[in-house]
Design a protein around this motif. Structure first.
Motif, short mmCIF file in Angstrom:
data_model
loop_
_atom_site.label_atom_id
_atom_site.label_comp_id
_atom_site.label_asym_id
_atom_site.label_seq_id
_atom_site.Cartn_x
_atom_site.Cartn_y
_atom_site.Cartn_z
N LYS C 41 -29.86 10.05 -18.10
CA LYS C 41 -29.11 10.86 -19.07
C LYS C 41 -30.11 11.63 -19.92
CE LYS C 41 -25.34 9.02 -21.00
NZ LYS C 41 -24.57 8.04 -21.79
N VAL C 42 -30.01 12.96 -19.82
CA VAL C 42 -30.95 13.81 -20.55
C VAL C 42 -30.18 14.71 -21.52
CG1 VAL C 42 -32.62 15.69 -20.38
CG2 VAL C 42 -32.69 13.78 -18.75
N GLY C 43 -30.56 14.68 -22.78
CA GLY C 43 -29.90 15.52 -23.77
C GLY C 43 -30.85 16.55 -24.33
N ILE C 44 -30.28 17.64 -24.80
CA ILE C 44 -31.13 18.68 -25.37
C ILE C 44 -30.42 19.24 -26.60
CG2 ILE C 44 -30.18 20.49 -23.88
CD1 ILE C 44 -33.07 21.59 -23.70
N VAL C 45 -31.15 19.40 -27.67
CA VAL C 45 -30.58 20.05 -28.86
C VAL C 45 -31.34 21.36 -29.06
CG1 VAL C 45 -30.01 19.81 -31.28
CG2 VAL C 45 -30.12 17.77 -29.84
N TYR C 46 -30.60 22.46 -28.90
CA TYR C 46 -31.22 23.77 -29.09
C TYR C 46 -31.39 24.05 -30.57
CZ TYR C 46 -29.77 24.44 -24.27
OH TYR C 46 -29.60 24.31 -22.93
N ASP C 47 -32.12 25.10 -30.86
CA ASP C 47 -32.12 25.53 -32.25
C ASP C 47 -31.01 26.55 -32.45
OD1 ASP C 47 -32.76 25.75 -34.88
OD2 ASP C 47 -34.91 25.66 -34.50
N LEU C 103 -33.70 10.61 -22.45
CA LEU C 103 -34.72 11.61 -22.76
C LEU C 103 -34.04 12.72 -23.54
CD1 LEU C 103 -37.50 12.97 -22.48
CD2 LEU C 103 -36.71 13.90 -20.29
N ILE C 104 -34.56 12.98 -24.73
CA ILE C 104 -33.89 13.95 -25.59
C ILE C 104 -34.89 15.00 -26.06
CG2 ILE C 104 -32.62 14.24 -27.75
CD1 ILE C 104 -31.79 11.24 -27.38
N PHE C 105 -34.53 16.28 -25.85
CA PHE C 105 -35.38 17.39 -26.25
C PHE C 105 -34.94 17.98 -27.60
CE2 PHE C 105 -36.00 17.29 -21.72
CZ PHE C 105 -37.32 17.69 -21.54
#
Lengths: 518, 385, 364
Positions: C41-47, C103-105
């Motif tokens: 499970k991979v998450g990403i938070v954009y700006d 994994l979180i970006f």
């Protein structure tokens, strides 16, 4: 009056949530008459007229026009049946010409193009027919109030009305405009129009109407021919009890010579556009005296009052209270030194409408230490005081925590009187104290002012209502274009002469008014 | 007494029905993007009310809005539209940060109050020019405060970037545009310890802090000031009818002057909860827009200080819920922004409409109660015909 | 009539509610159609700006898309974007961590503190931040940083080799050290080729709006062209769209940034894009996910320079003719940077203090 009436109302009842505005109204309007409907504020006059004009639908009862029962769903239906209404507040667009305003909503377009020429020609024709003075190409914003009212009348006529309802038409007019209006109404009657005229001014009604119907509390009290009615009789029908028109005004006995309380010396006040609105006015108001200021509105009375109260800068001259110069002091100082103030526009100057009754009852006196415990208001004490105050002054309110705007005009004015007079002043400046009030409230205000006079106060009474000034004052000054043109004691001059002073036709050489020194 | 309950009920009628209507409108937005509204609302409620950290976050988010709403409301009450809260709080935050960074060697119990006073001073200074121009020169405060907002953001960035930028940042990444960290003695502690002591164990990352208590105290103070003191009385009278106030001997210009500076003083506190607790430094990512949200908060609350607390909490709830439904229900961020907009618009319009109705109803009831009808004398003289 | 209208209004409201309930009930959430449990499970938070900014966030998204394509249903992803205020970034990272994302970006340097806070609370979750690095050597945070100055050096050299007016321009977005790094590398590249060439530098602003203001970009670039520049390099996100427009209008050249912008620009502007300084955020994101799936997640600072293939200049079908004559020279410079022979400055201060002297003394 044996002929069949043009318009008959039978058993009309109209309810609003929690109130019956009209109950079981029976009314017959003859063809070609001027029929006045009189009643106190809230008697149901306006509701009834709105029913006739198709704006409201009655809950019960019938409307019969020309022998046929009619039902109207809106003002357009009424217009189709020849009924038109001129409202108290005009519905005109200032930036449009007279012609544009009149044809608005009725534009006769040929091939989709509106032709102003054609409309103007028709309006000229109509105006000539009824001897209305009006230029169809003039912009409405340039017209006087009286002329705007003629536009409203023409609007109704343009739509082919044969029954014209006028809602309190004289309320906004100055005396000579009233005369013009009455002349217009006479010529309409001669042309066969039927006029329904709503008012609570009994003198006017007696002058113009053929018959008069009195409403009280939503019911018809009676219909009388004007020729057989008297003012006292109509007033009693309206109020439900005899009304005094001739006030008891006993001379007040003083121990010594009267003391001048409020003196104005050579006062000059600037009005709009920095023009002199009051020019070198001098007078003295003595204790136990009402000094009336008469005059057509707009001749400097407003600026005079505001100059005295410190609301408008004084250009020249002095205002003296009991020997102390209060010229140009802030309004709070002037009030604190003992001048109570009843402003001419109670809703704009006298009250803060969204605030509660109790808060308004201390407006202007809200800094008094007796209202406070420490830095905070002592609400209990304030409200107790206000309760006793409104009891004394008969202010009808369900709840002193309610907004003051929910009160009727009469009760609002009583509240102002209550707070101003209970502050133990030495002088009162009262401007138009009964404007817009009904007979009962007017009577109350008059009695209060006379009582204050009896207690020794000096009262300056400014009113556009000549009758009021004459009834209350010990002396009267007449203002014309910012100057005092004469002074007299009521009863010593005929009304026509007073009128000539008011219109500036006649004037005495300006002389200091009030004789002796303060 | 009963009447009081009725009028309380009536005053809540507006906001409550507005919320219901906006929930329905919001549902249509969600249907339009193919989401089940009931499910989304359920997620929002369980995310917001089912976790302690969310509840803490809602209070934390409400804190600046309470200050901002109060600042706007005081202006409104005095008849002034303070759009400048936005700029005033930038300045307040900058002043406080400066004092928090560069005034050294003070114990916390002096340093922190001093820093807060600096924040207040920043707001007052930035409010001074517009009200001075209004009272002395008649310049409309809406225009001048909008200008002052732009200047404030430029001034703040100039100070952060060109004058006071932190030169001792770590070497790991590119240096960031921010001021040096605020000293520990000037940081506002969180309420977590206190909450723990009374049996509420919030996770340690929740930023709920004592500015919340200050904000609530400010609301109480504003309430008492407005409704229980002569100054407040005059302020409201001036706001609602300056002509009558003047005729009653109130110096309207003076009152407006003082009211606006007071508004600015409270505005100066808006940004401090974020700077002194959460961030610990002033940087270019410093939260913006609280001043404008404050206008909506005050409108929704009809300028009532206690209502402002509630409406700030509602805004906090919506913002936090927006994150929740984005993360857990897959509602895109844009849609959560639309939803917030829908709620604010509906609430403001519906509250206004219902408020008008309620006032008409009150007037009507008053007319009824005073129309003490005299018994009709059918034998009145002159009964013609 | 009025009453009637009111009646209609209520009827409509009632119908709306009923239909709403009906639809809502009819849409019972379908059970997830997943046949196999996702492995990662991979998450990403954009700006702020999110997907669709044609720049930084989109690059990160491209890396995620690539991983998604490769791993299919074995990879579950979530993409979030803050609304703006204070703690939103942290709250979103935390929510992902709580939901078991491994994994979180965090995309952008504004995530620095937020990622540090959350990483401390979730030691078993891996985090990656782009363009920054929190202090304290957190064992579960990878810092993906780029040597934008090296790539910018190459495009600066390209501009210097191509200019006919001996004047080139630079348009930056927000005036912050990160963007200055682009400016410094570019200026150094120009200087290295010919110290006499003039570089006109302008920034679009001091707020984050400066990355989303094409009108401003157009104005600045036009001004630079009119001042004599014939090539303008932009490092300004969406603002750069205006730079390209100005270039096409003036029939001058522009240099893109982040992505290979010849590929995304409108067709009529393509001939005026000399090259782009590629900052391969997509590659960094993809590589980090890939390494993670192989159990080889590396914490700590990682630099993506020329050597690592993290930055480069771009060659594509549209610019290959324009670039062919200078490519050998650029590749030579690239080798010199990789070997350490040329040390590219990271700030204008470094450029002025160190680089100029070094170039002077090397007798170049």
């Amino acid at each position: 009056m044996a002929e069949t009436p043009l318009l008959t109302l039978t058993g009309i009842t109209k309810r609003f949530p929690g109130v019956v505005a009209n109950r079981d109204i029976n009314l017959a309007i003859q063809r070609g008459e001027i029929h006045a409907i009189v009643g106190e504020n809230g008697a149901g006059k306006s509701t009834l007229m709105r029913i006739i004009a198709g704006l409201y639908q009655p809950d019960e009862g019938q409307i019969i026009l020309d022998g046929r029962r009619i039902q109207m769903r809106g003002p357009r239906d009424a217009a189709r049946l020849g009924i038109g209404m001129v409202h108290q507040h005009f519905m005109l667009i200032p930036r449009f010409t007279v012609a544009e305003n009149i044809v608005l909503g009725e534009e006769h377009a040929r091939g989709g193009i509106f032709s102003p020429r054609e409309a103007e020609a028709r309006i000229r024709e109509l105006a000539a027919q009824y001897q209305f003075e009006l230029d169809p190409t003039e912009l409405v914003e340039n017209l006087s109030v009286g002329a705007q009212q003629r536009v409203e009348l023409l609007k109704v006529l343009y739509r082919g009305a044969s029954i014209i309802i006028l809602d309190e038409p004289t309320a906004v007019l100055v005396p000579h405009e009233v005369e013009e209006l009455f002349a217009n109404l006479q010529s309409l009657r001669q042309a066969g129009k039927t006029i329904i005229f709503i008012s609570h001014k009994l003198d006017e009604v007696l002058e113009i109407a053929d018959r008069i119907t009195v409403l009280r509390a939503g019911r018809v009290i009676g219909t009388v021919p004007a020729s057989q009615a008297t003012k006292e009789q109509l007033a009693e029908m309206m109020v439900g009890r005899p009304v005094l028109f001739h006030l008891e005004k006993p001379p007040v006995k003083l121990g010594g010579p009267p003391i001048g309380v409020l003196e104005v010396r050579d006062l000059t006040v600037l009005g709009a556009h920095r023009r002199e609105a009051v020019s070198g006015v001098s007078f003295v108001v003595r204790q136990c005296e009402i000094l009336g200021v008469a005059g057509v509105e707009g001749n400097g009375q407003t600026e005079l009052v505001e100059g005295i109260m410190g609301l408008r800068p004084v250009a020249r001259g002095k205002v003296i209270l009991l020997g102390r110069d209060i010229t140009g002091r802030p309004p709070s100082t002037i009030r604190n030194s003992g001048v109570a103030f009843i402003p001419e526009d109670r809703q704009r100057q006298g009250l803060v409408l969204p605030m509660s009754v109790w808060e308004n009852a201390m407006l202007g006196y809200h800094r008094a230490t007796e209202y406070r415990r420490g830095v905070f208001y002592d609400l209990g004490r304030i409200k107790d005081r206000v309760r006793s105050l409104i009891r004394t002054y008969d202010v009808r309110t369900p709840d002193i925590n309610g907004r003051v705007e929910t009160l009727s005009g009469g009760n609002q004015q009583k509240l102002i009187l209550a707070k101003e007079m209970s502050s133990s002043p030495t002088a009162i400046v009262a401007s138009q104290p009964t404007r817009g009030l009904d007979v009962g409230a007017t009577e109350f205000v008059w009695q209060r002012l006379l009582a204050a006079r009896a207690e020794g106060l000096a009262i300056l009474l400014v009113s556009a209502d000549l009758e009021e000034v004459l009834a209350l004052s010990d002396r009267v000054i007449v203002m014309y274009r910012g100057q005092i043109v004469t002074e007299f004691v009521p009863g010593t001059l005929p009304a026509t002469t007073i009128g000539e002073y008011m219109l500036g036709i006649r004037r005495d050489t300006p002389a200091p008014v009030g004789g002796e020194k303060a | 007494m009963k009447r009081r309950w009725v009028s309380l009920g009536l005053s809540l009628l507006g906001p409550v029905s507005a919320l219901l209507i906006s929930a329905i409108l919001g549902a249509f937005v969600m249907l339009a993007i193919g989401k089940n509204p009931l499910q989304v609302y359920a997620v929002m409620i369980s995310y917001n009310l089912g976790q302690l950290d969310s509840i803490g976050s809602i209070f934390y988010r409400a804190t600046p809005l309470i200050f901002s709403g109060l600042a706007v409301a005081i202006g409104f009450k005095a008849g002034l539209f303070n759009i400048g809260v936005e700029g005033q709080y930038y300045l307040g935050a900058f002043f406080a940060s400066w004092a928090g960074v560069y005034i050294k060697g003070l114990p916390a119990y002096i340093h922190l109050p001093l820093v807060i006073l600096f924040g207040i001073a920043g707001g007052v200074i930035w409010a001074w020019l517009p009200i001075y121009l209004k009272v002395k020169r008649g310049a409309h405060e809406v225009i001048t405060t909008i200008m002052m907002n732009s200047i404030a953001s430029a001034v703040m960035l100039y100070f952060i970037h060109d004058v006071f930028m932190d030169q001792n940042q770590g070497t790991l990444g590119a240096p960031r545009v921010r001021m040096p960290p605020i000293q520990p003695t000037a940081r506002m502690p969180t309420m977590l310890g206190f909450l723990h002591a009374i049996g509420i164990d919030m996770p340690n990352y929740v930023a709920i802090n004592w500015f919340l208590v200050l904000a609530i105290l400010a609301a109480v103070a504003v309430y008492y000031l407005l409704w229980r003191t002569p100054f407040g009385y005059e302020l409201r009278a001036v706001g609602q009818n300056p002509q009558a106030a003047e005729a009653a001997g109130i110096n309207t210009k003076n009152i407006q002057y003082q009211a606006f500076l007071l508004s600015g003083a409270i505005a100066g506190l808006v940004g401090l909860s974020d700077v002194l607790t959460y961030f610990g430094y002033l940087d270019i990512d410093f939260p913006k827009g609280y001043g404008f949200s404050g206008i909506a908060v005050a409108l929704l609350a009809n300028n009532n200080p206690f209502g402002i607390i509630l409406s700030s909490l509602l805004f906090g709830f919506l913002e936090r819920g927006g994150l929740g439904i984005q993360a857990l229900a897959g509602v895109p961020r844009e849609v959560t922004t639309i939803l917030e907009g829908v709620v604010i618009l509906t609430v403001v319009t519906v509250t206004a409409i219902i408020g008008r109705r309620v006032r008409a109803y009150e007037r009507h009831m008053a007319a009824l109660a005073t129309a003490a009808e005299p018994p009709i004398d059918t034998q009145a003289p002159g009964r013609g015909q | 009539m009025k009453g009637l209208r009111k009646g209609y209004a209520w009827a409509i409201v009632l119908m709306l509610i009923v239909s709403l309930l009906a639809t809502a009930c009819g849409q019972k959430p379908a059970p997830p159609q997943q046949t196999e449990q996702p492995q990662w499970k991979v998450g990403i938070v954009y700006d702020v700006g999110g997907r669709g900014d044609l720049s930084f966030n989109d690059m990160a998204a491209a890396g995620l898309d690539q991983a998604r394509q490769e791993f299919g249903t074995k990879l579950q992803t979530s993409e979030l974007e803050p609304t703006g205020t204070g703690e939103d970034r942290e709250a979103l990272l935390r929510t992902l961590a709580e939901q078991g994302y491994q994994l979180i970006f965090g995309v952008g340097f504004l995530f620095t503190d937020a990622i540090a806070n959350v990483a401390k609370d979730f030691p078993n979750t891996k985090f990656a931040i782009i363009d920054s690095c929190p202090e304290g050597n957190l064992p579960n945070v990878a810092c993906l940083q780029f040597k934008e100055n090296e790539g910018s050096f190459l495009v600066g050299a390209a501009a210097a080799l191509k200019t006919k007016t001996n004047t080139v321009g630079f348009v930056g977005g927000m005036q912050i050290p990160l963007i200055e790094k682009f400016e410094a590398g570019y200026t150094a590249g120009v200087y290295y080729i010919n110290p006499k060439i003039k570089v006109i530098s302008k920034y679009a602003g001091t707020t984050s709006d400066a990355f989303a203001n094409p009108t401003k970009g157009y104005e600045l670039a036009t001004a630079e062209y009119q001042a004599g520049a014939d090539i303008v390099y932009h490092a300004s996100g969406k603002t750069g769209e205006g730079v390209f427009k100005a270039a096409a209008e003036q029939k001058k050249l522009a240099i893109g940034v982040d992505a290979d912008q010849s590929l995304t620009a409108p067709e009529d502007e393509r001939p005026y894009i000399l090259t782009s300084m590629r900052k391969k955020v997509d590659v960094a994101v993809y590589d980090t996910i890939k390494a993670f799936t192989q159990g080889q997640f590396t914490a700590g600072p990682q630099y993506f320079g020329l050597k690592e293939g993290g930055v480069d200049y771009s060659i594509n079908q549209y610019n290959k003719d324009m670039m062919s004559d200078i490519q050998p020279k650029l590749d030579e410079l690239k080798q010199k940077i990789i070997s350490g022979e040329i040390v590219v400055p990271t700030s204008m201060k470094e450029f002025n203090d160190t680089f100029k002297k070094a170039v002077g003394s090397s007798g170049h």
